[in-house]
Design an enzyme around this catalytic site. Structure first.
Site, PDB file in Angstrom:
ATOM      1  N   CYS A  53       7.399  35.663  16.334  1.00 40.72           N
ATOM      2  CA  CYS A  53       6.336  35.509  15.267  1.00 40.72           C
ATOM      3  C   CYS A  53       6.695  35.595  14.187  1.00 40.72           C
ATOM      4  CB  CYS A  53       5.525  37.400  15.588  1.00 40.72           C
ATOM      5  SG  CYS A  53       5.727  37.071  17.751  1.00 40.72           S
ATOM      6  N   HIS A  57       3.212  40.825  10.256  1.00 39.65           N
ATOM      7  CA  HIS A  57       4.375  40.776  10.607  1.00 39.65           C
ATOM      8  C   HIS A  57       5.494  40.421   9.821  1.00 39.65           C
ATOM      9  CE1 HIS A  57       6.662  40.527  14.807  1.00 39.65           C
ATOM     10  NE2 HIS A  57       7.222  41.891  13.416  1.00 39.65           N
TER      11      HIS A  57
END
Length: 528
Positions: free
Chosen positions: A110, A166
């Site tokens: 990610c 993130h």
């Protein structure tokens, strides 16, 4: 005084001639008074600024709206246009009526992919190549890099983000509204519950269960029990409905689906009664919930009259996670690996500016290219100091890709969870050392209750060596390393040149200052 004012106005308008006393005598029988020139120049100034505002407004109105949708952990075989068992009519329509990318690459995890999307830099150039950003780590993408929304704001865009960040949050300067977004609603971390929006013990790194949900800078506490996909979609619709249509819109919409934990309202699971495996049935429902969300966002754009001037980019952030019921069939491996199943991502583009549509595009594209490509699509000039290159003209016209090589990963940190080192040059791909754990070729678990997955055993260093001709063998069945030592040497030499430019991975130990109990049981910035 009046001469200086006139020169200033003319310079702003772009004239090169200077009206001096001698020139003025050609047009005036008598010398105009100072008050006359002042009045004239006030009129010129007003006229100039009116024209400027008009042309700026006209220019902004002509720029396309851009909606950048990121699906989390979506597998190669987990959408309808690649697997007819999946129910994704909205995604399928956009993809098949637009341009489907066959060779669009992302990182195996990610945070590295999102760093590439936003900065246009390979993760190994910004210290983001190892694992992901944990909530208790004092780290984010270095602040000296300009993010995509910052570039688009220079072009007059309103910029909004909804969903998963993130990219680090230990200080406010690392967070979305400080990195180019006008508004933000979403969460900073990764593995959180879809309904109560809390992050449970994070891989053994934290204790307790703490909220991670934000409305701009404030904790969003009133959404417990509401599936995140619904909340994000409603916020996107609200942004579209409130948008000032005289200004171009950029919306970054990184959804939580279909990242673990595997959760979805039951009605979406029930869309797949023939799927025996309960985990795969839930995962399939999560994909269909995402598809419904995409349909609702596009419908809102249509209702507002924005759709026909909107460019939509859809991509996953990495391959599907095999042990979380995803499928990357027929590709090898998945998330956490530099096999094709972990890095060749589901991706397509639809809408404004595309000239050759209802087709596939086979050119090589990497996640770092999306930033300069979207800047070009918006009418801007991309930076020349980043790793990414604009593919806009190539994509929209069906021309060959400008990219001929890229790095899958370079990570010397022990243990390189998502693969040690890999490069593609032209048709050939070289992997040195550990490729990441999950291996093999796996169909969807539709008719089986359990599945066994191969795991590669970690060995430190640049061995073993794998070489594939990805153009003719995209599923990585035929290892050519022993047959083509010269090609191995060529790609190894090129990879070593990149390795010399590597920034060491920034993966610090947990920082107790991050403790959410200090911030009302909410994961919060302000401690680094």
């Amino acid at each position: 005084m009046y001469l200086n004012m006139k020169v200033k106005v003319e310079e702003q308008i772009g004239l090169t001639s200077l009206v001096c006393d001698t020139e003025r005598s050609r047009y005036w029988k008598t010398e105009p008074t100072v008050s006359f020139w002042l009045k004239l120049n006030v009129m010129e100034v007003h006229h100039f600024f009116a024209l400027s505002l008009f042309f700026m407004s006209f220019s902004s109105a002509q720029r396309p709206n851009i909606v950048f949708i990121v699906a989390d952990d979506l597998g190669w075989h987990d959408v309808g246009f690649r697997n007819p068992d999946m129910k994704t009519p909205n995604i399928d329509k956009l993809a098949t009526e637009g341009i489907i990318f066959e060779n669009a690459y992302v990182q195996p995890l990610c945070s590295p992919s999102r760093a590439a999307f936003m900065s246009g830099m390979f993760p190994f150039h910004v210290g983001m190549q190892h694992r992901t950003v944990f909530p208790d780590q004092a780290v984010c993408v270095p602040l000296n890099y300009t993010f995509l929304p910052q570039e688009l704001k220079k072009l007059g865009y309103a910029t909004h983000m909804i969903g998963k960040w993130h990219l680090g949050f230990c200080k406010w300067e690392c967070t979305p509204t400080y990195r180019g977004f006008d508004t933000y609603f979403g969460y900073y971390t990764a593995y959180e519950d879809y309904f109560n929006h809390t992050v449970s013990p994070y891989g053994g790194r934290t204790s307790g269960t703490y909220l991670d949900y934000r409305d701009n800078k404030l904790p969003a506490r009133n959404y417990s029990g509401e599936y995140s996909t619904f909340t994000f979609t409603q916020r996107a619709v609200d942004v579209i409905n409130r948008h000032d249509v005289s200004q171009p819109l950029f919306m970054y919409l990184p959804y939580q689906n279909v990242h673990a934990p595997i959760e979805v309202p039951k009605k979406y699971e029930d869309m797949y009664p023939n799927v025996i495996n309960s985990g795969r049935r839930t995962l399939s429902g999560m994909v269909s919930a995402l598809d419904e969300a995409v349909g609702n966002v596009t419908q809102a754009l249509k209702d507002r009259g924005l759709f026909n001037n909107t460019l939509i980019l859809f991509t996953t952030d990495n391959g599907g996670q095999l042990d979380a019921f995803s499928s990357n069939w027929p590709l090898r491996g998945g998330k956490f690996t530099i096999w094709e199943g972990g890095t060749r991502g589901i991706s397509f583009m639809y809408g404004a500016g595309l000239k050759k549509t209802r087709t596939t595009y086979d050119g090589m594209i990497h996640a770092v290219d999306w930033k300069p490509t979207l800047v070009s699509a918006a009418g801007g000039t991309p930076e020349t100091t980043i790793d990414g290159m604009s593919q806009w003209d190539s994509i929209r016209n069906g021309f060959p890709s400008k990219r001929t090589e890229f790095i899958y990963n370079i990570d010397d940190f022990e243990v390189p969870i998502e693969g040690h080192a890999g490069i593609r040059v032209g048709d050939y791909k070289l992997i040195l050392g550990y490729p990441g754990g999950p291996d093999g070729w796996h169909r969807p678990m539709n008719t089986t209750q359990y599945e066994q997955y191969e795991q590669t055993v970690y060995v430190k260093g640049d061995s073993p060596v794998h070489l594939f001709n990805i153009r003719v063998d995209p599923t990585e069945h035929n290892d050519l390393a022993q047959q083509m030592p010269d090609m191995v040497a060529k790609l190894r030499s090129r990879l070593e040149e990149y390795r010399k430019t590597m920034v060491p991975a920034n993966f610090p130990d947990p920082d107790p200052a991050s403790d959410p109990q200090k911030y009302g049981d909410v994961w919060s910035p302000g401690w680094c």
